[in-house]
Design a protein around this motif. Structure first.
Motif, PDB file in Angstrom:
ATOM      1  N   ARG A   9      41.086  45.248  47.048  1.00  0.00           N
ATOM      2  CA  ARG A   9      40.668  45.566  45.680  1.00  0.00           C
ATOM      3  C   ARG A   9      41.079  44.528  44.641  1.00  0.00           C
ATOM      4  O   ARG A   9      40.498  44.472  43.566  1.00  0.00           O
ATOM      5  N   TYR A  10      42.046  43.709  44.943  1.00  0.00           N
ATOM      6  CA  TYR A  10      42.475  42.713  43.955  1.00  0.00           C
ATOM      7  C   TYR A  10      41.927  41.312  44.220  1.00  0.00           C
ATOM      8  O   TYR A  10      42.248  40.376  43.507  1.00  0.00           O
ATOM      9  N   MET A  13      38.468  40.694  41.577  1.00  0.00           N
ATOM     10  CA  MET A  13      38.586  40.954  40.148  1.00  0.00           C
ATOM     11  C   MET A  13      39.344  39.828  39.455  1.00  0.00           C
ATOM     12  O   MET A  13      40.290  39.267  40.007  1.00  0.00           O
ATOM     13  N   LYS A  14      38.925  39.503  38.257  1.00  0.00           N
ATOM     14  CA  LYS A  14      39.591  38.504  37.423  1.00  0.00           C
ATOM     15  C   LYS A  14      40.478  39.244  36.425  1.00  0.00           C
ATOM     16  O   LYS A  14      40.047  40.225  35.813  1.00  0.00           O
ATOM     17  N   TYR A  15      41.700  38.784  36.258  1.00  0.00           N
ATOM     18  CA  TYR A  15      42.640  39.419  35.333  1.00  0.00           C
ATOM     19  C   TYR A  15      43.020  38.432  34.234  1.00  0.00           C
ATOM     20  O   TYR A  15      43.392  37.288  34.513  1.00  0.00           O
ATOM     21  N   PRO A  26      42.038  43.737  33.704  1.00  0.00           N
ATOM     22  CA  PRO A  26      40.855  43.267  34.423  1.00  0.00           C
ATOM     23  C   PRO A  26      39.777  42.853  33.428  1.00  0.00           C
ATOM     24  O   PRO A  26      39.671  43.425  32.337  1.00  0.00           O
ATOM     25  N   LEU A  55      37.242  48.269  43.196  1.00  0.00           N
ATOM     26  CA  LEU A  55      36.775  46.952  42.758  1.00  0.00           C
ATOM     27  C   LEU A  55      37.822  46.182  41.965  1.00  0.00           C
ATOM     28  O   LEU A  55      37.548  45.102  41.454  1.00  0.00           O
ATOM     29  N   GLY A  56      39.016  46.745  41.850  1.00  0.00           N
ATOM     30  CA  GLY A  56      40.079  46.063  41.116  1.00  0.00           C
ATOM     31  C   GLY A  56      40.109  46.379  39.638  1.00  0.00           C
ATOM     32  O   GLY A  56      40.844  45.755  38.878  1.00  0.00           O
ATOM     33  N   ILE A  57      39.293  47.339  39.208  1.00  0.00           N
ATOM     34  CA  ILE A  57      39.331  47.786  37.811  1.00  0.00           C
ATOM     35  C   ILE A  57      40.519  48.730  37.665  1.00  0.00           C
ATOM     36  O   ILE A  57      40.488  49.873  38.131  1.00  0.00           O
ATOM     37  N   THR A 293      38.751  41.639  27.823  1.00  0.00           N
ATOM     38  CA  THR A 293      38.078  42.501  28.790  1.00  0.00           C
ATOM     39  C   THR A 293      36.891  43.186  28.137  1.00  0.00           C
ATOM     40  O   THR A 293      36.919  43.506  26.948  1.00  0.00           O
ATOM     41  N   ALA A 308      30.568  44.798  37.660  1.00  0.00           N
ATOM     42  CA  ALA A 308      31.655  44.007  38.239  1.00  0.00           C
ATOM     43  C   ALA A 308      31.143  42.685  38.800  1.00  0.00           C
ATOM     44  O   ALA A 308      31.842  41.662  38.774  1.00  0.00           O
TER      45      ALA A 308
END
Length: 331
Positions: A9-10, A13-15, A26, A55-57, A293, A308
């Protein structure tokens, strides 16, 4: 069967760092403004939250009055937390707000200390949480001193009921003053939540400069202009669309022939970029790194997947940006 989050999940995703804080969010966050209320199907809301986390959200944005009815979105999210995400609380950023009408009488609206802190206690009870990660003043109160409203935010942090504080719908001038007050209190303003899209660019006229100067992050709501910047309205206003009903997001009188023509031209450009219109619209608000974000809403899990995937193509050429400006400037 018990929910097990995706192991990867990570990975996609862009943080982004929130201003000059230590926190990252995210690039896509999920808002629970609508479709999570008492009249909505619980299992659908639950599926959307789970899909978002897969999805990393990690950021879920709420407010005291979200529903409908008011308060029901927080209750729904509290149930989802209990059933699916309790073991992952420290991986989540959960925010709520107070500022709009919530209960009868003189203490159920705006920005008094009484209302702000009472509302936060109610929100925590509905979500069954000890604290939220971010607590916002949802809108400026023209009759309450800003010092009082900001003092309530500071107090929430000192009580241990919020880790960070933010503001929403504040002008550039109000934001600068709010940031100054919070800085003096020792609880810096983490983030601002304004509306922003290709059709609504007010934050470019001063607010973004204030946020940069003060080291405040931003989470923009309605980046898809209430759904107008999606494939939904390419052929006019569908009878089952938001704009055809009593939507708070989009009114049919906002959808002019000129605006629909712009939507079609933007859709063509998005296709040339290998994106949907929604994906390009999200990439556009995130361009240049000034927005931390983009806050999306959803009624189905596949909409979250689509949004996403915007992160697969965030770059714009100068020619593409110029073409967008030409489209938007057309009468």
């Amino acid at each position: 069967m018990a929910y097990e989050p995706a192991n990867n999940r990570y990975e996609s995703m862009k943080y982004n760092r929130v201003g000059r804080s230590g926190l990252k969010l995210p690039a896509i966050s999920l808002g629970l403004w609508h479709n999570f209320g008492g009249g909505d199907r619980y299992e659908n809301g639950r599926a959307m939250v789970r899909r978002a986390f897969d999805l990393g959200i990690t950021h879920f944005d709420l407010a005291n009055n979200y529903g409908p009815p008011p308060g029901s979105a927080e209750e729904t999210f509290g149930q989802i937390l209990k059933h699916d995400l309790a073991a992952h609380r420290d991986e989540l950023i959960i925010s709520t707000k107070a500022g709009y009408h919530m209960w009868e009488g003189p203490y159920g609206d705006w920005g008094s200390r009484k209302y702000m802190l009472s509302s936060l206690d109610q929100s925590l009870k509905r979500m069954k949480l000890d604290y939220v990660d971010i607590f916002y003043s949802h809108r400026p109160d023209p009759e309450t001193p800003l010092e009082e409203t900001m003092g309530a935010l500071d107090h929430a942090v000192r009580q241990g009921k919020a880790l960070y504080v933010g503001i929403s719908n504040y002008s550039a001038e109000q934001t600068a003053r709010a940031a100054e007050i919070l800085k003096e209190l020792g609880t810096p303003c983490l983030i601002h939540q304004p509306s922003y899209s290709m059709f609504n660019r007010w934050i470019e006229n001063g607010l973004q400069d204030v946020l940069d100067q003060e080291g405040i992050g931003s989470i923009v709501f309605s980046p898809l202009a209430g759904g107008l910047l999606t494939n939904r309205y390419l052929n006019g206003v569908p009878s089952d669309s938001r704009a055809a009903g009593p939507s708070v997001f989009l009114k049919s009188d906002q959808i002019t022939d000129s605006k629909l023509q712009k939507v079609k031209l933007l859709h063509e450009l998005a296709g040339e970029r290998g994106q949907t219109l929604a994906q390009m619209s999200l990439a556009w608000v995130l361009r240049g790194g000034r927005v931390t974000t983009a806050l999306i809403g959803a009624s189905r899990t596949d909409q979250i997947d689509d949004c996403a995937a915007a992160l697969n193509r965030l770059d714009f050429s100068e020619a593409e940006l110029a073409r967008i400006e030409t489209i938007l400037a057309a009468e």
